[in-house]
Scaffold this motif. Structure first.
Motif, PDB file in Angstrom:
ATOM      1  N   UNK A 150       0.804  -1.216   0.000  1.00 26.62           N
ATOM      2  CA  UNK A 150       0.000   0.000   0.000  1.00 26.62           C
ATOM      3  C   UNK A 150       0.842   1.274   0.000  1.00 26.62           C
ATOM      4  N   UNK A 151       1.953   1.277   0.716  1.00 24.43           N
ATOM      5  CA  UNK A 151       2.817   2.454   0.759  1.00 24.43           C
ATOM      6  C   UNK A 151       3.537   2.577  -0.585  1.00 24.43           C
ATOM      7  N   UNK A 152       3.216   3.609  -1.356  1.00 26.46           N
ATOM      8  CA  UNK A 152       3.742   3.718  -2.712  1.00 26.46           C
ATOM      9  C   UNK A 152       5.251   3.932  -2.758  1.00 26.46           C
ATOM     10  N   UNK A 153       5.795   4.632  -1.753  1.00 25.60           N
ATOM     11  CA  UNK A 153       7.249   4.832  -1.720  1.00 25.60           C
ATOM     12  C   UNK A 153       7.960   3.491  -1.535  1.00 25.60           C
ATOM     13  N   UNK A 154       7.473   2.685  -0.603  1.00 28.54           N
ATOM     14  CA  UNK A 154       8.069   1.367  -0.363  1.00 28.54           C
ATOM     15  C   UNK A 154       7.858   0.474  -1.579  1.00 28.54           C
ATOM     16  N   UNK A 155       6.665   0.531  -2.158  1.00 23.80           N
ATOM     17  CA  UNK A 155       6.351  -0.243  -3.351  1.00 23.80           C
ATOM     18  C   UNK A 155       7.354   0.048  -4.467  1.00 23.80           C
ATOM     19  N   UNK A 156       7.620   1.340  -4.684  1.00 25.91           N
ATOM     20  CA  UNK A 156       8.553   1.765  -5.722  1.00 25.91           C
ATOM     21  C   UNK A 156       9.955   1.235  -5.453  1.00 25.91           C
ATOM     22  N   UNK A 157      10.407   1.311  -4.202  1.00 21.27           N
ATOM     23  CA  UNK A 157      11.747   0.854  -3.848  1.00 21.27           C
ATOM     24  C   UNK A 157      11.894  -0.655  -4.036  1.00 21.27           C
ATOM     25  N   UNK A 158      10.868  -1.405  -3.625  1.00 24.49           N
ATOM     26  CA  UNK A 158      10.941  -2.865  -3.757  1.00 24.49           C
ATOM     27  C   UNK A 158      10.979  -3.276  -5.223  1.00 24.49           C
ATOM     28  N   UNK A 159      10.121  -2.692  -6.045  1.00 25.52           N
ATOM     29  CA  UNK A 159      10.100  -3.056  -7.469  1.00 25.52           C
ATOM     30  C   UNK A 159      11.394  -2.642  -8.155  1.00 25.52           C
ATOM     31  N   UNK A 160      11.927  -1.468  -7.780  1.00 26.19           N
ATOM     32  CA  UNK A 160      13.224  -1.057  -8.327  1.00 26.19           C
ATOM     33  C   UNK A 160      14.301  -2.059  -7.926  1.00 26.19           C
ATOM     34  N   UNK A 161      14.215  -2.565  -6.691  1.00 31.37           N
ATOM     35  CA  UNK A 161      15.169  -3.569  -6.227  1.00 31.37           C
ATOM     36  C   UNK A 161      15.050  -4.861  -7.008  1.00 31.37           C
ATOM     37  N   UNK A 162      13.824  -5.276  -7.316  1.00 33.51           N
ATOM     38  CA  UNK A 162      13.602  -6.498  -8.104  1.00 33.51           C
ATOM     39  C   UNK A 162      14.205  -6.345  -9.495  1.00 33.51           C
ATOM     40  N   UNK A 163      13.964  -5.195 -10.128  1.00 30.62           N
ATOM     41  CA  UNK A 163      14.499  -4.961 -11.474  1.00 30.62           C
ATOM     42  C   UNK A 163      16.023  -4.965 -11.473  1.00 30.62           C
ATOM     43  N   UNK A 164      16.615  -4.406 -10.416  1.00 25.31           N
ATOM     44  CA  UNK A 164      18.075  -4.373 -10.330  1.00 25.31           C
ATOM     45  C   UNK A 164      18.653  -5.757 -10.102  1.00 25.31           C
ATOM     46  N   UNK A 165      18.080  -6.500  -9.168  1.00 26.79           N
ATOM     47  CA  UNK A 165      18.625  -7.819  -8.834  1.00 26.79           C
ATOM     48  C   UNK A 165      18.451  -8.821  -9.968  1.00 26.79           C
ATOM     49  N   UNK A 181       5.364   1.330 -16.114  1.00 26.65           N
ATOM     50  CA  UNK A 181       4.315   1.324 -15.095  1.00 26.65           C
ATOM     51  C   UNK A 181       4.741   2.147 -13.883  1.00 26.65           C
ATOM     52  N   UNK A 182       6.010   2.007 -13.490  1.00 26.60           N
ATOM     53  CA  UNK A 182       6.517   2.761 -12.349  1.00 26.60           C
ATOM     54  C   UNK A 182       6.400   4.259 -12.585  1.00 26.60           C
ATOM     55  N   UNK A 183       6.685   4.699 -13.803  1.00 23.68           N
ATOM     56  CA  UNK A 183       6.617   6.124 -14.127  1.00 23.68           C
ATOM     57  C   UNK A 183       5.188   6.658 -14.029  1.00 23.68           C
ATOM     58  N   UNK A 184       4.203   5.764 -14.219  1.00 20.81           N
ATOM     59  CA  UNK A 184       2.812   6.181 -14.198  1.00 20.81           C
ATOM     60  C   UNK A 184       2.251   6.271 -12.779  1.00 20.81           C
ATOM     61  N   UNK A 185       2.939   5.684 -11.804  1.00 15.46           N
ATOM     62  CA  UNK A 185       2.455   5.754 -10.426  1.00 15.46           C
ATOM     63  C   UNK A 185       2.648   7.168  -9.893  1.00 15.46           C
ATOM     64  N   UNK A 186       1.947   7.482  -8.822  1.00 12.82           N
ATOM     65  CA  UNK A 186       2.030   8.813  -8.229  1.00 12.82           C
ATOM     66  C   UNK A 186       3.459   9.151  -7.828  1.00 12.82           C
ATOM     67  N   UNK A 187       4.101   8.218  -7.123  1.00 13.32           N
ATOM     68  CA  UNK A 187       5.478   8.443  -6.673  1.00 13.32           C
ATOM     69  C   UNK A 187       6.418   8.559  -7.866  1.00 13.32           C
ATOM     70  N   UNK A 188       6.193   7.706  -8.880  1.00 14.51           N
ATOM     71  CA  UNK A 188       7.029   7.746 -10.073  1.00 14.51           C
ATOM     72  C   UNK A 188       6.924   9.079 -10.792  1.00 14.51           C
ATOM     73  N   UNK A 189       5.691   9.613 -10.873  1.00  7.47           N
ATOM     74  CA  UNK A 189       5.493  10.914 -11.528  1.00  7.47           C
ATOM     75  C   UNK A 189       6.200  12.022 -10.755  1.00  7.47           C
ATOM     76  N   UNK A 190       6.095  11.963  -9.435  1.00  6.09           N
ATOM     77  CA  UNK A 190       6.768  12.972  -8.606  1.00  6.09           C
ATOM     78  C   UNK A 190       8.279  12.899  -8.788  1.00  6.09           C
ATOM     79  N   UNK A 191       8.793  11.664  -8.890  1.00  4.70           N
ATOM     80  CA  UNK A 191      10.232  11.479  -9.078  1.00  4.70           C
ATOM     81  C   UNK A 191      10.683  12.076 -10.414  1.00  4.70           C
ATOM     82  N   UNK A 192       9.921  11.794 -11.486  1.00  2.00           N
ATOM     83  CA  UNK A 192      10.263  12.319 -12.800  1.00  2.00           C
ATOM     84  C   UNK A 192      10.172  13.843 -12.807  1.00  2.00           C
TER      85      UNK A 192
END
Length: 217
Positions: A150-165, A181-192
């Motif tokens: 549910x926490x989008x910041x944690x969600x983003x970090x975990x998925x980024x970790x999966x892609x890296x590993x 998909x990550x770029x389309x999330x709220x956190x992803x948009x804020x990051x971009x």
């Protein structure tokens, strides 16, 4: 315990770099091959870049800890070249049951139980662990499970970790879809948006400096 981290996937720099609470640096590498010597020579170059960067910026030499996560059976932990020596701490993910870890985390997410830091890290590495499933299938399932956090910041970090590993074996088309998909999330948009603002600020600063230099000349 890391207090900040970034994920990358680049043969010219470390896969993942953490700054630990004591100020030292953790280099976390992922390997699916047994080219021990070549890999550790590569880690020496990574470490040198990190040391050089901190020395130039802060006139400070950081201590570096090297942990290598293996999907293969390599167990050596040092390369001795006389005055030059590098040692690592190997983690053999084949010794972990990825299917059991997935089921445990699924249950917690289903019951709305908050995952602890250890479980979040494990989830990032599940695709590299032992499993009765194929690695790509397990990667897909892990990403889909991470999307349920549910926490989008944690969600983003975990998925980024999966892609890296999984960078060395993941299906490239699938990886591109997940990144989009990550770029389309709220956190992803804020990051971009944050990156764009930083670039705009840097350009503005550079233009201002050029104007000042012309006035002085």
């Amino acid at each position: 315990m890391p207090n900040e981290f970034r994920f990358t996937a680049d043969e010219k720099r470390s896969d993942t770099v953490f700054q630990l609470e004591d100020g030292s640096i953790l280099m976390l590498e992922y390997e699916s091959n047994n080219r021990f010597k070549e890999n550790h020579l590569k880690y020496m170059r990574y470490g040198h870049r990190i040391l050089q960067r901190y020395f130039q910026r802060k006139n400070n030499i950081k201590k570096i800890h090297l942990v290598v996560v293996y999907t293969s059976d390599v167990t050596k932990d040092s390369l001795d070249a006389g005055s030059f020596r590098i040692s690592s701490n190997p983690v053999l993910l084949s010794e972990y049951n990825g299917d059991a870890i997935m089921e445990n985390i699924k249950g917690k997410i289903r019951d709305n139980v908050e995952l602890n830091l250890e479980e979040l890290y494990k989830l990032s590495f599940v695709p590299l662990m032992y499993s009765a499933k194929g690695r790509n299938e397990l990667t897909h399932e892990t990403v889909e499970l991470a999307k349920c956090i549910k926490d989008e910041h944690i969600q983003l970090q975990v998925i980024a970790g999966i892609l890296t590993s999984t960078d060395k074996f993941i299906d490239n088309n699938y990886a591109i879809k997940v990144r989009e998909w990550l770029k389309m999330t709220k956190v992803g948009r804020l990051f971009e948006e944050g990156k764009q603002e930083a670039v705009a600020a840097a350009v503005k600063e550079a233009v201002t400096k050029v104007k000042k230099d012309k006035l002085l000349n």
